[in-house]
Design a protein around this motif. Structure first.
Motif, PDB file in Angstrom:
ATOM      1  N   ALA A 230       0.822  -1.211   0.000  1.00 39.36           N
ATOM      2  CA  ALA A 230       0.000   0.000   0.000  1.00 39.36           C
ATOM      3  C   ALA A 230       0.856   1.261   0.000  1.00 39.36           C
ATOM      4  O   ALA A 230       0.548   2.244  -0.691  1.00 39.36           O
ATOM      5  CB  ALA A 230      -0.926  -0.011   1.215  1.00 39.36           C
ATOM      6  N   VAL A 231       1.947   1.263   0.765  1.00 40.99           N
ATOM      7  CA  VAL A 231       2.843   2.427   0.791  1.00 40.99           C
ATOM      8  C   VAL A 231       3.519   2.600  -0.565  1.00 40.99           C
ATOM      9  O   VAL A 231       3.606   3.712  -1.107  1.00 40.99           O
ATOM     10  CB  VAL A 231       3.892   2.267   1.917  1.00 40.99           C
ATOM     11  N   ALA A 232       3.996   1.499  -1.127  1.00 38.27           N
ATOM     12  CA  ALA A 232       4.645   1.573  -2.434  1.00 38.27           C
ATOM     13  C   ALA A 232       3.683   2.074  -3.504  1.00 38.27           C
ATOM     14  O   ALA A 232       4.085   2.800  -4.429  1.00 38.27           O
ATOM     15  CB  ALA A 232       5.190   0.197  -2.818  1.00 38.27           C
ATOM     16  N   ALA A 233       2.398   1.710  -3.387  1.00 36.64           N
ATOM     17  CA  ALA A 233       1.411   2.106  -4.392  1.00 36.64           C
ATOM     18  C   ALA A 233       1.268   3.617  -4.484  1.00 36.64           C
ATOM     19  O   ALA A 233       0.992   4.148  -5.565  1.00 36.64           O
ATOM     20  CB  ALA A 233       0.061   1.470  -4.081  1.00 36.64           C
ATOM     21  N   VAL A 234       1.429   4.321  -3.359  1.00 37.16           N
ATOM     22  CA  VAL A 234       1.314   5.788  -3.378  1.00 37.16           C
ATOM     23  C   VAL A 234       2.396   6.379  -4.283  1.00 37.16           C
ATOM     24  O   VAL A 234       2.129   7.247  -5.120  1.00 37.16           O
ATOM     25  CB  VAL A 234       1.409   6.364  -1.955  1.00 37.16           C
ATOM     26  N   ALA A 235       3.630   5.907  -4.116  1.00 35.73           N
ATOM     27  CA  ALA A 235       4.718   6.406  -4.952  1.00 35.73           C
ATOM     28  C   ALA A 235       4.523   6.024  -6.412  1.00 35.73           C
ATOM     29  O   ALA A 235       4.698   6.856  -7.317  1.00 35.73           O
ATOM     30  CB  ALA A 235       6.054   5.862  -4.435  1.00 35.73           C
ATOM     31  N   TRP A 236       4.157   4.757  -6.673  1.00 37.00           N
ATOM     32  CA  TRP A 236       3.900   4.318  -8.045  1.00 37.00           C
ATOM     33  C   TRP A 236       2.809   5.182  -8.692  1.00 37.00           C
ATOM     34  O   TRP A 236       2.935   5.604  -9.847  1.00 37.00           O
ATOM     35  CB  TRP A 236       3.449   2.864  -8.060  1.00 37.00           C
ATOM     36  N   ALA A 237       1.713   5.418  -7.951  1.00 35.65           N
ATOM     37  CA  ALA A 237       0.575   6.143  -8.525  1.00 35.65           C
ATOM     38  C   ALA A 237       0.916   7.596  -8.807  1.00 35.65           C
ATOM     39  O   ALA A 237       0.517   8.147  -9.838  1.00 35.65           O
ATOM     40  CB  ALA A 237      -0.612   6.062  -7.568  1.00 35.65           C
ATOM     41  N   TYR A 238       1.642   8.242  -7.892  1.00 38.00           N
ATOM     42  CA  TYR A 238       2.004   9.651  -8.098  1.00 38.00           C
ATOM     43  C   TYR A 238       2.861   9.804  -9.352  1.00 38.00           C
ATOM     44  O   TYR A 238       2.639  10.693 -10.177  1.00 38.00           O
ATOM     45  CB  TYR A 238       2.743  10.184  -6.872  1.00 38.00           C
ATOM     46  N   VAL A 239       3.827   8.901  -9.514  1.00 31.75           N
ATOM     47  CA  VAL A 239       4.660   8.942 -10.716  1.00 31.75           C
ATOM     48  C   VAL A 239       3.809   8.624 -11.952  1.00 31.75           C
ATOM     49  O   VAL A 239       3.955   9.248 -13.005  1.00 31.75           O
ATOM     50  CB  VAL A 239       5.836   7.951 -10.596  1.00 31.75           C
ATOM     51  N   GLY A 240       2.882   7.661 -11.807  1.00 27.09           N
ATOM     52  CA  GLY A 240       2.018   7.310 -12.931  1.00 27.09           C
ATOM     53  C   GLY A 240       1.099   8.438 -13.352  1.00 27.09           C
ATOM     54  O   GLY A 240       0.770   8.563 -14.545  1.00 27.09           O
ATOM     55  N   ASP A 241       0.665   9.276 -12.407  1.00 29.11           N
ATOM     56  CA  ASP A 241      -0.183  10.413 -12.745  1.00 29.11           C
ATOM     57  C   ASP A 241       0.603  11.552 -13.392  1.00 29.11           C
ATOM     58  O   ASP A 241       0.019  12.546 -13.823  1.00 29.11           O
ATOM     59  CB  ASP A 241      -0.903  10.928 -11.487  1.00 29.11           C
ATOM     60  N   ARG A 242       1.915  11.417 -13.453  1.00 27.76           N
ATOM     61  CA  ARG A 242       2.761  12.449 -14.056  1.00 27.76           C
ATOM     62  C   ARG A 242       3.435  11.988 -15.352  1.00 27.76           C
ATOM     63  O   ARG A 242       3.843  12.816 -16.164  1.00 27.76           O
ATOM     64  CB  ARG A 242       3.856  12.888 -13.070  1.00 27.76           C
ATOM     65  N   THR A 243       3.561  10.659 -15.557  1.00 27.22           N
ATOM     66  CA  THR A 243       4.377  10.166 -16.667  1.00 27.22           C
ATOM     67  C   THR A 243       3.648   9.062 -17.438  1.00 27.22           C
ATOM     68  O   THR A 243       2.484   8.760 -17.175  1.00 27.22           O
ATOM     69  CB  THR A 243       5.720   9.614 -16.147  1.00 27.22           C
ATOM     70  N   ASN A 244       4.364   8.440 -18.355  1.00 27.82           N
ATOM     71  CA  ASN A 244       3.853   7.304 -19.127  1.00 27.82           C
ATOM     72  C   ASN A 244       3.648   6.115 -18.192  1.00 27.82           C
ATOM     73  O   ASN A 244       4.557   5.707 -17.468  1.00 27.82           O
ATOM     74  CB  ASN A 244       4.853   6.946 -20.240  1.00 27.82           C
TER      75      ASN A 244
END
Length: 474
Positions: free
Chosen positions: A70-84
């Protein structure tokens, strides 16, 4: 940031078949991360014996893995909302496949724990980034229905993990981990040829602009985070996961409850593991009816913007008494002790019609799971409804973080509760009492959905106005 005109990057294919393939891949991959999660609990006994640790330490592995993912998902999602988003999904899948393979090769508890945590980091990408992608393919009118398939795939994944763990791992606990590793590597290849979905392409307010060649290039920034949390519906959707997942997290012990019942009736440990996994799988089939919850949410949402939240609230609260009955209905288990997995599975399936207690338990479980399954598709759809496209992955991941805390607490604390209850209630009754107590967390969950029903109309309208304003700036 603005909506700008310009050529949209061409991708391979892009036709109806390619889009359908892409949706199927994302839905299937959403199920695989739950296969990985569901794999360990049915094997607590064999793994604890092989690694020389008590079962409660393996319960701790599952609880911590929920939290890390769940913690890792926050970082993955934030980057995903900014990039490919596609490369992130490929990397995440490779990481969880590596962790799953490492779990199979572990010779001691520390190595097994480290491998499971590595897998959890990769699993965080699949749900959060994948959710953002899928919502860009779904029109608001059908979000409940399509997200019910998204949620259902995750439930099916948990069932598949439970079943695979119990059957493939009955004689060798490492075998299901190796099998899932191979599937994960194949999934990585499947990702590579999926359609590159454009951000915001499902929004009616943006349809004209995107069809004319505009590109929605709004991306999340740190300044958006306070605005995300300022939306009242977001707060209720995020917070409800703390109590909902405390209840759901405790249910990963369902195979153990039925395995303990089998052992109490004199069956060997190996047979009991298979019995527990098959019973738990059967009893969770009510999750298939999440499609009904998604359809009901879509239908009521077209009549009132409060619809999705109301369907989820009623479903959660109405399920509680059925769960309480499920744990205490006595079940008479009749299977061939020491037989192969297939023979035990056939005997359990036959008992559904030959043993009234099994049939009653199955009916109760199906109703309970069907009602609580209204939560999942409407939660997914509401996140998409009350947030602009560039915020959805991050909001989902924040909700998933709280879900992870709740699930870790439910999974970990219920194990402690089982141990504490042994003094007053001998096994398997201690498992039944502990599970029943943890289902009471559904009460505050239903009340929070009720509050979301009051705030969602205003938040949905605000998103519509925002997207209209952005489209008009072309």
């Amino acid at each position: 940031m603005t909506l700008t005109r310009g050529g949209v990057a061409r991708t391979w294919g892009g036709g109806a078949a390619h889009r359908f393939y892409s949706v199927v891949v994302f839905v299937v991959l959403a199920s695989l991360d739950n296969v990985a999660i569901g794999l360990v609990p049915p094997l607590y006994g064999p793994i604890s014996g092989a690694l020389g640790v008590p079962q409660r330490l393996l319960g701790l592995v599952t609880a911590v893995s929920f939290l890390v993912s769940a913690v890792a998902a926050v970082a993955w999602a934030y980057v995903g909302d900014r990039t490919n988003r596609k490369p992130l999904l490929v990397v995440g899948t490779l990481i969880w496949a590596a962790g799953t393979g490492g779990s199979a090769l572990a010779q001691g508890y520390p190595t097994f724990l480290a491998a499971q945590l590595l897998a959890a980091v990769g699993l965080g990408a699949v749900g959060s980034v994948g959710f953002s992608v899928v919502t860009d393919l779904i029109s608001p009118r059908r979000r409940g229905l399509v997200m019910s398939f998204w949620g259902l795939s995750q439930g099916v994944g948990t069932l598949a993990g439970t079943l695979a763990g119990g059957i493939l791992g009955a004689t060798d606990w490492r075998r299901p981990f190796l099998a899932l590793t191979v599937v994960g590597l194949a999934a990585t290849l499947a990702y590579l040829i999926t359609y590159d979905i454009r951000r915001g392409q499902s929004e009616p307010e943006l349809a004209g602009a995107l069809d004319a060649g505009a590109e929605y290039d709004y991306r999340i920034t740190r300044a958006d985070l306070p605005r995300i949390l300022a939306r009242r519906t977001n707060r209720w959707l995020i917070l409800q996961g703390l109590t909902a997942q405390a209840a759901f997290g405790s249910l990963v012990w369902l195979p153990v409850l039925f395995a303990e019942r089998a052992q109490a009736q004199g069956y060997s440990a190996a047979t009991a593991v298979v019995v527990g996994s098959v019973f738990a799988t059967l009893f969770q089939l009510g999750g298939v009816l999440s499609i009904v919850g998604g359809l009901a949410g879509d239908a009521l949402q077209r009549r009132t913007p409060r619809g999705r939240a109301l369907v989820a609230a009623v479903g959660i609260l109405a399920a509680l008494p059925f769960y309480l009955v499920l744990f205490f209905v006595p079940v008479r288990i009749v299977v061939p002790d020491g037989a192969g997995g297939g023979a035990v599975v056939r005997a359990v399936l036959a008992s559904v019609v030959t043993e009234p207690t099994v049939g009653l338990s199955l009916l109760t479980a199906v109703v309970a799971l069907a009602l609580t399954s209204a939560n999942s598709p409407n939660w997914f759809a509401l996140i998409a409804d009350v947030n602009p496209p560039e915020h959805r992955g991050t909001v989902y991941s924040l909700g998933n973080l709280v879900n992870g805390v709740g699930r870790a607490a439910g999974n970990g604390l219920v194990g402690v509760a089982f141990h504490g209850l042994r003094a007053a209630f001998p096994p398997p009754l201690n498992f039944a009492v502990g599970l029943a107590a943890f289902q009471l967390f559904f009460i505050p969950t239903g009340l929070m959905y009720w509050r979301a029903a009051r705030s969602s109309p205003g938040d949905i309208e605000a998103v519509h106005d925002l997207l209209h304003a952005r489209a008009d700036r072309l």
